[in-house]
Design a protein around this motif. Structure first.
Motif, mmCIF file in Angstrom:
data_model
loop_
_atom_site.group_PDB
_atom_site.id
_atom_site.type_symbol
_atom_site.label_atom_id
_atom_site.label_comp_id
_atom_site.label_asym_id
_atom_site.label_seq_id
_atom_site.Cartn_x
_atom_site.Cartn_y
_atom_site.Cartn_z
ATOM 1 N N LEU A 144 0.824 -1.204 0.000
ATOM 2 C CA LEU A 144 0.000 0.000 0.000
ATOM 3 C C LEU A 144 0.862 1.258 0.000
ATOM 4 O O LEU A 144 1.864 1.341 0.706
ATOM 5 N N ALA A 145 0.459 2.247 -0.788
ATOM 6 C CA ALA A 145 1.121 3.549 -0.754
ATOM 7 C C ALA A 145 0.758 4.259 0.548
ATOM 8 O O ALA A 145 -0.365 4.108 1.046
ATOM 9 N N PRO A 146 1.674 5.025 1.124
ATOM 10 C CA PRO A 146 1.377 5.691 2.396
ATOM 11 C C PRO A 146 0.107 6.526 2.365
ATOM 12 O O PRO A 146 -0.703 6.492 3.297
ATOM 13 N N GLN A 147 -0.108 7.282 1.283
ATOM 14 C CA GLN A 147 -1.280 8.148 1.208
ATOM 15 C C GLN A 147 -2.589 7.349 1.144
ATOM 16 O O GLN A 147 -3.649 7.876 1.485
ATOM 17 N N ASP A 148 -2.499 6.082 0.755
ATOM 18 C CA ASP A 148 -3.705 5.252 0.713
ATOM 19 C C ASP A 148 -4.206 4.903 2.108
ATOM 20 O O ASP A 148 -5.348 4.448 2.267
ATOM 21 N N LEU A 150 -5.023 6.954 4.215
ATOM 22 C CA LEU A 150 -6.083 7.901 4.556
ATOM 23 C C LEU A 150 -7.454 7.258 4.378
ATOM 24 O O LEU A 150 -8.404 7.583 5.103
ATOM 25 N N GLN A 151 -7.570 6.343 3.423
ATOM 26 C CA GLN A 151 -8.837 5.618 3.244
ATOM 27 C C GLN A 151 -9.050 4.613 4.373
ATOM 28 O O GLN A 151 -10.194 4.356 4.791
ATOM 29 N N MET A 188 1.618 10.178 5.496
ATOM 30 C CA MET A 188 0.515 9.685 6.320
ATOM 31 C C MET A 188 0.070 10.697 7.363
ATOM 32 O O MET A 188 -0.963 10.521 8.009
ATOM 33 N N ALA A 189 0.840 11.770 7.529
ATOM 34 C CA ALA A 189 0.539 12.738 8.586
ATOM 35 C C ALA A 189 -0.794 13.433 8.379
ATOM 36 O O ALA A 189 -1.379 13.962 9.334
ATOM 37 N N GLY A 190 -1.308 13.409 7.151
ATOM 38 C CA GLY A 190 -2.583 14.051 6.871
ATOM 39 C C GLY A 190 -3.747 13.472 7.640
ATOM 40 O O GLY A 190 -4.785 14.126 7.790
ATOM 41 N N ALA A 191 -3.598 12.255 8.118
ATOM 42 C CA ALA A 191 -4.668 11.633 8.891
ATOM 43 C C ALA A 191 -4.756 12.202 10.298
ATOM 44 O O ALA A 191 -5.773 12.041 10.986
#
Length: 276
Positions: A144-148, A150-151, A188-191
């Motif tokens: 999995l990509a880190p930004q994924d 968020l889902q 991933m910090a966006g979460a």
């Protein structure tokens, strides 16, 4: 069930958000005596380094390489041991859950439910874990990509439970190898959740020994220190009194006696980077 004033996990989660921390223990529960030895060693090392600690060990490793591999004592006995460790050491405890049907009973005995990397997109499992009310630590899948992630957060938080951790454990790089992209922590910090570095599984060589996984534990301190500098809020370390004789993931497990030195180093890295 342990008698505690924080069964909601709110106080623990607030502590993990406020301070750098360690999650540590043997990969799998081998005996109650070994679990207690490891928990008290983790507690002492963390206290000396000035950080909160969570004891981790699994009652069932359902994704072992071979059918011949040791999986653990099973849920009932394993949870009994984890309750004993929790009561004796005073440390919060965490363990894996692999099945929706295991979540409710496991949540009665642990403080944090851990979702294995291979199962990080299993919607039903994420929802069951979220609905338990416990803190949920989701390991990022090797695929999995880190930004994924968020889902993954959106799925879990849809239950109304926002007490979530994300753990980086490396990405598949060809066969039998993992690499860690240190940009992962920024992505991933966006979460807005605490981010953890699994420095021991990231040093693993999945299936690298044929009927079991290999690894290079000498890389563990390097990966842990790099992640602390890159933005990890906590570190996950599988450690064992004698890794060469461990029944699971010995090649990439840290020797328990090496834990104090590494935690001191991480504390120093975090102190230095917090000034930037």
């Amino acid at each position: 069930m342990p008698d505690t004033s924080d069964r909601s996990g709110d106080v623990l989660y607030a502590a993990l958000r406020a301070r750098h921390f360690v999650i540590a223990g043997p990969c799998v529960l081998e005996s109650l005596e070994q679990a207690l030895e490891s928990a008290f060693a983790v507690k002492e090392a963390a206290e000396k380094a000035g950080m909160p600690a969570v004891f981790k060990s699994s009652y069932d490793k359902a994704n072992r390489t071979s059918i011949k591999s040791f999986r653990g004592p099973g849920m009932r006995l394993g949870l009994e041991w984890l309750r004993a460790v929790r009561n004796a050491s005073g440390l919060p405890v965490t363990t894996d859950v692999h099945e929706v049907s295991d979540v409710e009973e496991t949540a009665e005995s642990v403080d944090i439910l851990q979702i294995p990397a291979f199962l990080c997109r299993q919607t039903a499992l994420l929802l069951a874990a979220g609905r338990s009310g416990r803190i949920v630590n989701v390991k990022k899948g090797q695929f999995l990509a880190p930004q994924d992630m968020l889902q993954v957060y959106a799925k879990t938080a849809s239950t109304g439970n926002g007490k979530i951790l994300f753990t980086e454990r490396g990405s598949s790089f060809g066969y039998n190898n993992l690499v860690v992209d240190m940009r992962s922590f920024r992505l991933m910090a966006g979460a807005g959740v605490p981010l953890v570095m699994d420095a021991t599984h990231s040093a693993q060589l999945p299936g690298g020994l044929g009927e079991s996984s290999g690894g290079d534990r000498e890389m563990v301190p390097l990966l842990a220190r790099a992640a602390a500098a890159a933005g990890a809020d906590g570190v996950f370390l599988e450690c064992h009194p004698d890794p060469d004789r461990a029944l699971c993931d010995g090649p990439n497990s840290l020797k328990l006696s090496d834990l104090p030195k590494l935690l001191r180093q991480l504390s120093a890295v975090w102190s230095a980077t917090s000034e930037q």
